[in-house]
Design a protein around this motif. Sequence first.
Motif, short mmCIF file in Angstrom:
data_model
loop_
_atom_site.label_atom_id
_atom_site.label_comp_id
_atom_site.label_asym_id
_atom_site.label_seq_id
_atom_site.Cartn_x
_atom_site.Cartn_y
_atom_site.Cartn_z
N UNK A 54 0.85 -1.18 0.00
CA UNK A 54 0.00 0.00 0.00
C UNK A 54 0.88 1.23 0.00
N UNK A 55 0.80 1.99 -1.07
CA UNK A 55 1.65 3.16 -1.21
C UNK A 55 1.04 4.33 -0.46
N UNK A 56 -0.17 4.72 -0.85
CA UNK A 56 -0.90 5.74 -0.10
C UNK A 56 -2.38 5.65 -0.44
N UNK A 57 -3.19 6.34 0.38
CA UNK A 57 -4.64 6.31 0.20
C UNK A 57 -5.15 7.74 0.14
N UNK A 58 -6.00 8.00 -0.85
CA UNK A 58 -6.67 9.30 -0.99
C UNK A 58 -8.17 9.06 -0.92
N UNK A 59 -8.74 9.37 0.21
CA UNK A 59 -10.18 9.14 0.37
C UNK A 59 -10.49 7.65 0.30
N UNK A 60 -11.28 7.30 -0.71
CA UNK A 60 -11.63 5.89 -0.88
C UNK A 60 -10.70 5.17 -1.85
N UNK A 61 -9.80 5.91 -2.49
CA UNK A 61 -8.88 5.31 -3.45
C UNK A 61 -7.60 4.87 -2.74
N UNK A 62 -7.18 3.69 -3.04
CA UNK A 62 -5.95 3.17 -2.47
C UNK A 62 -4.97 2.89 -3.61
#
Length: 124
Positions: free
Chosen positions: A74-82
């Motif tokens: 998992x690199x990063x998460x933006x809101x509901x997007x991973x």
Amino acid sequence: MTEPYLHNETFLVGCTFLPLLLPLLSFVLSLLTSERYSWLVSLNAPFVMLISTVCSIIVLTSFWNNTPYILKIDWFTLGTYSITADIVLSNQSILMLVVVSAVSFLVHLYSIGYMAGERSIKKY
């Protein structure tokens, strides 16, 4: 018969990332070495590349001719997007890991003699 530590997934993941991260560590150590001890750079860099080569050979012997293994990170998460990064360990990628790390080690080993007596050996 293979040794039991070769089947430990955590160990193999570590051995997969070490050939990728050890050259960066060698670079940082070379930068931090003072001019007084600059001769240590010619010992440090090939030694770190040797460890990198050994780790890649361990990965080769552990994964060769197996089904491709996918490491999901998992690199990063933006809101509901991973956003994930995947590393695929297939026969081709593992063989390239070994070839690149082994050639890099040989280049570093050759450069010890090539740069012998050089005043700015730290730059190598």
